[in-house]
Design a protein around this motif. Structure first.
Motif, PDB file in Angstrom:
ATOM      1  N   LYS A  31      -9.208 -17.832  16.886  1.00 18.21           N
ATOM      2  CA  LYS A  31      -8.139 -16.962  17.356  1.00 18.21           C
ATOM      3  C   LYS A  31      -8.251 -15.641  16.605  1.00 18.21           C
ATOM      4  CE  LYS A  31      -4.943 -20.684  18.516  1.00 18.21           C
ATOM      5  NZ  LYS A  31      -5.438 -20.778  19.857  1.00 18.21           N
ATOM      6  N   ASP A  32      -8.205 -14.543  17.370  1.00 16.68           N
ATOM      7  CA  ASP A  32      -8.289 -13.238  16.729  1.00 16.68           C
ATOM      8  C   ASP A  32      -6.923 -12.840  16.180  1.00 16.68           C
ATOM      9  OD1 ASP A  32      -6.760 -11.850  18.836  1.00 16.68           O
ATOM     10  OD2 ASP A  32      -8.537 -12.186  20.067  1.00 16.68           O
ATOM     11  N   ILE A  33      -6.885 -11.673  15.537  1.00 18.99           N
ATOM     12  CA  ILE A  33      -5.659 -11.195  14.887  1.00 18.99           C
ATOM     13  C   ILE A  33      -4.491 -11.111  15.861  1.00 18.99           C
ATOM     14  CG2 ILE A  33      -4.649  -9.113  13.862  1.00 18.99           C
ATOM     15  CD1 ILE A  33      -7.288  -8.880  12.237  1.00 18.99           C
ATOM     16  N   VAL A  34      -4.727 -10.606  17.059  1.00 23.55           N
ATOM     17  CA  VAL A  34      -3.648 -10.470  18.044  1.00 23.55           C
ATOM     18  C   VAL A  34      -3.117 -11.844  18.454  1.00 23.55           C
ATOM     19  CG1 VAL A  34      -3.019  -9.621  20.338  1.00 23.55           C
ATOM     20  CG2 VAL A  34      -4.528  -8.259  18.881  1.00 23.55           C
ATOM     21  N   ASP A  35      -4.011 -12.783  18.720  1.00 28.91           N
ATOM     22  CA  ASP A  35      -3.593 -14.131  19.131  1.00 28.91           C
ATOM     23  C   ASP A  35      -2.813 -14.837  18.021  1.00 28.91           C
ATOM     24  OD1 ASP A  35      -4.789 -13.802  21.608  1.00 28.91           O
ATOM     25  OD2 ASP A  35      -6.640 -14.812  21.029  1.00 28.91           O
ATOM     26  N   VAL A  36      -3.285 -14.717  16.792  1.00 24.34           N
ATOM     27  CA  VAL A  36      -2.591 -15.347  15.663  1.00 24.34           C
ATOM     28  C   VAL A  36      -1.175 -14.782  15.540  1.00 24.34           C
ATOM     29  CG1 VAL A  36      -2.550 -15.588  13.139  1.00 24.34           C
ATOM     30  CG2 VAL A  36      -4.692 -15.930  14.388  1.00 24.34           C
ATOM     31  N   ALA A  37      -1.052 -13.463  15.620  1.00 23.14           N
ATOM     32  CA  ALA A  37       0.273 -12.826  15.507  1.00 23.14           C
ATOM     33  C   ALA A  37       1.173 -13.216  16.677  1.00 23.14           C
ATOM     34  CB  ALA A  37       0.116 -11.306  15.434  1.00 23.14           C
ATOM     35  N   ALA A  38       0.620 -13.206  17.891  1.00 26.37           N
ATOM     36  CA  ALA A  38       1.419 -13.515  19.085  1.00 26.37           C
ATOM     37  C   ALA A  38       1.918 -14.954  19.075  1.00 26.37           C
ATOM     38  CB  ALA A  38       0.598 -13.255  20.350  1.00 26.37           C
ATOM     39  N   GLU A  39       1.085 -15.867  18.621  1.00 30.25           N
ATOM     40  CA  GLU A  39       1.461 -17.286  18.639  1.00 30.25           C
ATOM     41  C   GLU A  39       2.406 -17.667  17.517  1.00 30.25           C
ATOM     42  OE1 GLU A  39      -2.046 -19.678  18.916  1.00 30.25           O
ATOM     43  OE2 GLU A  39      -2.612 -18.799  20.846  1.00 30.25           O
TER      44      GLU A  39
END
Length: 165
Positions: A31-39
């Motif tokens: 998971k990239d930075i955006v996915d980690v933050a969004a989830e």
């Protein structure tokens, strides 16, 4: 006593939220930075701002990046109307400047951060880094969680939005 109990529960829940990310990382689900933050659920304002600024693809890029990520509570501490103003299309340049002021090129882990006194951000200006009373501070923001791994870098959670000069 109840307040202390509530704080302990909050810390445990926050740890569990990030431990599932670490579990996914170690099992091939990058998971990239955006996915980690969004989830995570604590960065809804940050994710909305990244989308409004057109930075999603950049932060999903190869990197590596180090992101000092302000929580929703950090954004809530800004003067009333600031977030709404920044999210307007006509203020996109200001929003991009604020967001890129939270990003450093390269992967800088907590063990490395404590040895620095500053870091140049993608925005171009430097942030000051210091350890004060056992807490790592980036400008006036306290780092409240470190080394949240992503496939293209690392996130350090901060309690205050950083504003470039």
């Amino acid at each position: 006593m109840l307040n202390k109990f509530t704080t302990i529960i909050a810390i445990i829940l926050a740890s569990l939220a990030f431990s599932s990310v670490s579990y996914a990382e170690h099992h091939g689900m990058k998971k990239d930075i955006v996915d980690v933050a969004a989830e995570n659920g604590s960065f809804n304002t940050l994710v909305a701002a990244v989308k409004a600024a057109g930075l999603v693809e950049t932060l999903k890029g190869e990197g590596p990046f180090t992101v000092f990520a302000p929580t929703d509570d950090a954004f809530a501490k800004l003067p009333e109307g600031t977030v709404e103003m920044l999210l307007k299309p006509e203020n996109k340049d200001k929003l991009v400047a604020v967001l890129t002021y939270h990003v450093v090129s390269g992967k800088v882990l907590a063990a490395d951060v404590v040895n620095l006194d500053s870091a140049t951000t993608v925005e171009g200006q430097a942030v000051t880094i210091e350890v004060k009373d056992g807490n790592v501070m980036v400008n006036n923001a306290q780092v409240i969680m470190t080394d949240v791994e992503a496939s293209n870098g690392v996130i350090h959670v901060i309690d205050t939005v950083l504003l470039p000069k």
